[in-house]
Write a protein that holds these residues in place. Structure first.
Motif, PDB file in Angstrom:
ATOM      1  N   ALA A  13       0.813  -1.222   0.000  1.00  0.00           N
ATOM      2  CA  ALA A  13       0.000   0.000   0.000  1.00  0.00           C
ATOM      3  C   ALA A  13       0.845   1.270   0.000  1.00  0.00           C
ATOM      4  O   ALA A  13       0.330   2.362   0.185  1.00  0.00           O
ATOM      5  CB  ALA A  13      -0.955  -0.007   1.192  1.00  0.00           C
ATOM      6  N   GLY A  14       2.149   1.125  -0.217  1.00  0.00           N
ATOM      7  CA  GLY A  14       3.013   2.298  -0.228  1.00  0.00           C
ATOM      8  C   GLY A  14       2.815   3.188  -1.441  1.00  0.00           C
ATOM      9  O   GLY A  14       3.134   4.374  -1.415  1.00  0.00           O
ATOM     10  N   GLN A  15       2.331   2.616  -2.508  1.00  0.00           N
ATOM     11  CA  GLN A  15       2.167   3.427  -3.730  1.00  0.00           C
ATOM     12  C   GLN A  15       1.115   2.771  -4.626  1.00  0.00           C
ATOM     13  O   GLN A  15       0.579   1.711  -4.316  1.00  0.00           O
ATOM     14  CB  GLN A  15       3.487   3.542  -4.496  1.00  0.00           C
ATOM     15  N   GLY A  16       0.832   3.431  -5.723  1.00  0.00           N
ATOM     16  CA  GLY A  16       0.010   2.845  -6.785  1.00  0.00           C
ATOM     17  C   GLY A  16      -1.376   2.415  -6.332  1.00  0.00           C
ATOM     18  O   GLY A  16      -2.040   3.076  -5.529  1.00  0.00           O
ATOM     19  N   LEU A  17      -1.791   1.275  -6.853  1.00  0.00           N
ATOM     20  CA  LEU A  17      -3.132   0.775  -6.567  1.00  0.00           C
ATOM     21  C   LEU A  17      -3.341   0.512  -5.077  1.00  0.00           C
ATOM     22  O   LEU A  17      -4.407   0.817  -4.523  1.00  0.00           O
ATOM     23  CB  LEU A  17      -3.379  -0.507  -7.364  1.00  0.00           C
ATOM     24  N   GLY A  18      -2.331  -0.057  -4.432  1.00  0.00           N
ATOM     25  CA  GLY A  18      -2.449  -0.388  -3.006  1.00  0.00           C
ATOM     26  C   GLY A  18      -2.745   0.834  -2.157  1.00  0.00           C
ATOM     27  O   GLY A  18      -3.546   0.784  -1.223  1.00  0.00           O
ATOM     28  N   ARG A  19      -2.085   1.941  -2.490  1.00  0.00           N
ATOM     29  CA  ARG A  19      -2.343   3.184  -1.737  1.00  0.00           C
ATOM     30  C   ARG A  19      -3.797   3.632  -1.927  1.00  0.00           C
ATOM     31  O   ARG A  19      -4.454   4.048  -0.967  1.00  0.00           O
ATOM     32  CB  ARG A  19      -1.386   4.288  -2.179  1.00  0.00           C
TER      33      ARG A  19
ATOM     34  N   ALA B 239       4.198   2.822 -11.636  1.00  0.00           N
ATOM     35  CA  ALA B 239       4.929   1.604 -11.994  1.00  0.00           C
ATOM     36  C   ALA B 239       4.657   1.207 -13.437  1.00  0.00           C
ATOM     37  O   ALA B 239       5.563   0.799 -14.172  1.00  0.00           O
ATOM     38  CB  ALA B 239       4.526   0.475 -11.043  1.00  0.00           C
ATOM     39  N   THR B 240       3.409   1.342 -13.862  1.00  0.00           N
ATOM     40  CA  THR B 240       3.065   0.993 -15.248  1.00  0.00           C
ATOM     41  C   THR B 240       3.790   1.930 -16.206  1.00  0.00           C
ATOM     42  O   THR B 240       4.340   1.482 -17.226  1.00  0.00           O
ATOM     43  CB  THR B 240       1.533   1.076 -15.445  1.00  0.00           C
ATOM     44  N   ASN B 241       3.813   3.209 -15.866  1.00  0.00           N
ATOM     45  CA  ASN B 241       4.555   4.157 -16.708  1.00  0.00           C
ATOM     46  C   ASN B 241       6.031   3.772 -16.782  1.00  0.00           C
ATOM     47  O   ASN B 241       6.649   3.849 -17.849  1.00  0.00           O
ATOM     48  CB  ASN B 241       4.404   5.590 -16.180  1.00  0.00           C
ATOM     49  N   ASN B 242       6.586   3.339 -15.649  1.00  0.00           N
ATOM     50  CA  ASN B 242       7.997   2.947 -15.640  1.00  0.00           C
ATOM     51  C   ASN B 242       8.241   1.729 -16.526  1.00  0.00           C
ATOM     52  O   ASN B 242       9.247   1.639 -17.219  1.00  0.00           O
ATOM     53  CB  ASN B 242       8.456   2.609 -14.210  1.00  0.00           C
ATOM     54  N   ILE B 243       7.303   0.769 -16.486  1.00  0.00           N
ATOM     55  CA  ILE B 243       7.498  -0.473 -17.237  1.00  0.00           C
ATOM     56  C   ILE B 243       7.305  -0.229 -18.736  1.00  0.00           C
ATOM     57  O   ILE B 243       8.110  -0.646 -19.567  1.00  0.00           O
ATOM     58  CB  ILE B 243       6.515  -1.571 -16.750  1.00  0.00           C
ATOM     59  N   LEU B 244       6.212   0.470 -19.054  1.00  0.00           N
ATOM     60  CA  LEU B 244       5.908   0.660 -20.477  1.00  0.00           C
ATOM     61  C   LEU B 244       6.834   1.708 -21.097  1.00  0.00           C
ATOM     62  O   LEU B 244       7.101   1.661 -22.299  1.00  0.00           O
ATOM     63  CB  LEU B 244       4.442   1.055 -20.661  1.00  0.00           C
TER      64      LEU B 244
ATOM     65  N   LYS C 273     -11.875   2.951 -25.014  1.00  0.00           N
ATOM     66  CA  LYS C 273     -10.548   3.503 -25.355  1.00  0.00           C
ATOM     67  C   LYS C 273     -10.125   4.586 -24.361  1.00  0.00           C
ATOM     68  O   LYS C 273      -9.981   5.751 -24.695  1.00  0.00           O
ATOM     69  CB  LYS C 273     -10.557   4.078 -26.772  1.00  0.00           C
ATOM     70  N   LYS C 274      -9.968   4.165 -23.123  1.00  0.00           N
ATOM     71  CA  LYS C 274      -9.580   5.120 -22.079  1.00  0.00           C
ATOM     72  C   LYS C 274      -8.558   4.452 -21.176  1.00  0.00           C
ATOM     73  O   LYS C 274      -8.686   3.254 -20.876  1.00  0.00           O
ATOM     74  CB  LYS C 274     -10.845   5.491 -21.285  1.00  0.00           C
ATOM     75  N   LYS C 275      -7.546   5.187 -20.756  1.00  0.00           N
ATOM     76  CA  LYS C 275      -6.547   4.608 -19.866  1.00  0.00           C
ATOM     77  C   LYS C 275      -7.165   4.315 -18.502  1.00  0.00           C
ATOM     78  O   LYS C 275      -7.724   5.217 -17.872  1.00  0.00           O
ATOM     79  CB  LYS C 275      -5.361   5.565 -19.691  1.00  0.00           C
ATOM     80  N   LEU C 276      -7.051   3.066 -18.094  1.00  0.00           N
ATOM     81  CA  LEU C 276      -7.601   2.649 -16.798  1.00  0.00           C
ATOM     82  C   LEU C 276      -6.788   3.304 -15.675  1.00  0.00           C
ATOM     83  O   LEU C 276      -5.554   3.248 -15.679  1.00  0.00           O
ATOM     84  CB  LEU C 276      -7.479   1.132 -16.712  1.00  0.00           C
ATOM     85  N   GLN C 277      -7.471   3.893 -14.703  1.00  0.00           N
ATOM     86  CA  GLN C 277      -6.814   4.540 -13.565  1.00  0.00           C
ATOM     87  C   GLN C 277      -7.093   3.728 -12.296  1.00  0.00           C
ATOM     88  O   GLN C 277      -8.082   2.988 -12.233  1.00  0.00           O
ATOM     89  CB  GLN C 277      -7.377   5.968 -13.380  1.00  0.00           C
ATOM     90  N   PRO C 278      -6.255   3.866 -11.269  1.00  0.00           N
ATOM     91  CA  PRO C 278      -6.515   3.145 -10.014  1.00  0.00           C
ATOM     92  C   PRO C 278      -7.936   3.380  -9.486  1.00  0.00           C
ATOM     93  O   PRO C 278      -8.560   2.466  -8.949  1.00  0.00           O
ATOM     94  CB  PRO C 278      -5.465   3.736  -9.056  1.00  0.00           C
TER      95      PRO C 278
END
Ligand SMILES: NC(=O)c1ccc[n+]([C@@H]2O[C@H](COP(=O)([O-])OP(=O)(O)OC[C@H]3O[C@@H](n4cnc5c(N)ncnc54)[C@H](O)[C@@H]3O)[C@@H](O)[C@H]2O)c1
Length: 256
Positions: free
Chosen positions: A17-23, A198-203, A219-224
Motif C-alpha cells: 500500500a506504499g504506492q500505486g493501486l495499493g495506496r 509503476a506501469t509508466n515505468n514499465i511501459l 478507449k480510455k486509460k484505466l486509472q486506479p
C-alpha cells in the motif's frame, strides 16, 4: 454512491500500500472507517500512505514487511492484531511489478524468475498463512487476492509475471474451498493495464501504453480509481456470497 460505513470496526491489512493501486485501496478503506495496516517493503512510501490517511482523519499504521519472508508476515499479523484487536480483512496486493523486465521468455533472468515467484506467489501464501489463525479465532474473515488480466490473456514478454498471476487465480479458487466452511471468504480481482507510476515505468514509451488502450473495448486509460470500487466491494460484507472468483476490471481488454 458514497458508502461511508462499510469498514467501520474492521481491521484491514493492505500489502503493497506504499504506492500505486495499493495506496488507493488503503485510502478508500480508511475513508470508509477501516483501521488500515499499510504493509510494504518500502518504508518511506508506506509511511507516506499512513500520513495521508491520518491527515484525512482515518486510522492507519505502517508495518515494514517483506511478504516473501514467512517471519515477516507473521510479525505483520501479530502487530495488526495487537494494535487493532484482530484481523478482519487481508488485501493481498503487493507484488513485484515496478521495474520488472520485459523480454522474450528465453531471455528472462533466472534470479528475476525466482524472486517473482517468491514475492508474488509465496508472499501471498505467507500472508494468508499468517492471518488465518487470527480469522479462525473469530470464525470470520475476508481475503482478496490481486491477480492480473495478463494471467487470462497471456501477453508476450512477461512470462515470469504472468505465470505468477495465473498462480494467484488458481490459489484463490483452491483456498476459497479450503477455508469457506470456516467462515473465511477468499476471492480475487484482476485489473487490466492500470496507469500507476509503476506501469509508466514499465511501459516507458507512451506509444506502447496507447497500444494497450487500443486493445480495450473502451478507449480510455484505466486509472486506479477505476479499479478500487470493485476491490473495495469484494473486501466488504456486501460481497459475502462471492467466493473463489476472479473479477476482471480492464475496460474490455479481455474479450469473453
Ligand atoms: N498497474 C497495473 O497495470 C496492474 C495490472 C494488473 C495487476 N496489477 C497488480 O496490482 C498490484 C499493484 O500494482 P501497482 O501498479 O500499484 O504496483 P506498484 O509496483 O506501484 O506497487 C507495488 C507495491 O508493492 C510493494 N512491494 C513490492 N515487493 C514487496 C514485498 N516483497 N513485500 C512487501 N511489499 C512489496 C512495493 O513497494 C509497492 O509499494 C500488483 O499486485 C500488480 O501486480 C497491476
Amino acid at each position: 454512491m458514497s458508502r461511508p460505513d462499510r469498514f467501520v470496526g474492521k481491521s484491514v491489512i493492505v500489502t503493497g500500500a506504499g504506492q500505486g493501486l495499493g495506496r488507493v485501496y488503503a485510502e478508500g478503506i480508511a475513508a470508509e472507517g477501516g483501521s488500515v495496516v499499510v504493509a510494504d517493503i518500502n518504508d518511506v512510501a508506506g509511511k507516506e500512505t499512513v500520513a495521508r490517511i491520518v491527515e484525512a482523519g482515518g486510522r492507519a499504521m505502517f508495518v515494514h514487511t517483506d511478504i516473501s519472508s514467512r517471519a515477516g508476515t507473521e510479525e505483520l499479523a501479530r502487530q495488526t492484531a495487537a494494535e487493532f484487536g484482530g484481523i478482519d480483512i487481508l488485501l493481498n496486493n503487493a507484488a513485484m511489478y515496478d521495474g520488472m523486465a520485459m523480454a522474450p521468455f528465453t531471455e528472462l533472468d533466472e534470479t528475476d524468475w525466482d524472486r517473482m515467484f517468491a514475492v508474488n506467489v509465496r508472499g501471498t501464501w505467507n500472508c494468508c498463512k499468517a492471518v488465518v489463525p487470527y480469522m479462525r479465532e473469530r470464525g470470520t474473515g475476508t481475503i482478496v487476492n490481486i491477480a492480473s488480466t495478463t494471467a487470462l490473456i497471456g501477453p508476450p514478454l512477461l512470462l515470469h509475471y504472468t505465470a505468477t498471476k495465473g498462480a494467484i487465480v488458481a490459489l484463490t479458487r483452491a483456498l476459497a474451498n479450503e477455508l469457506g466452511e470456516e467462515g473465511i471468504r477468499v476471492t480475487g480481482c484482476s485489473p487490466g493495464v492500470t496507469y500507476t507510476q509503476a506501469t509508466n515505468n514499465i511501459l516507458g514509451d507512451p506509444v506502447l501504453g496507447d497500444i494497450f488502450v487500443e486493445m480495450q473495448a473502451v478507449k480510455k486509460k484505466l486509472q486506479p480509481e477505476d479499479v478500487a470500487p470493485l476491490v473495495l466491494f469484494l473486501c466488504s460484507d456486501e460481497a459475502g456470497m462471492i467466493v473463489g472468483q476472479n473479477y476482471v476490471v480492464d475496460g474490455g481488454w479481455m474479450k469473453p
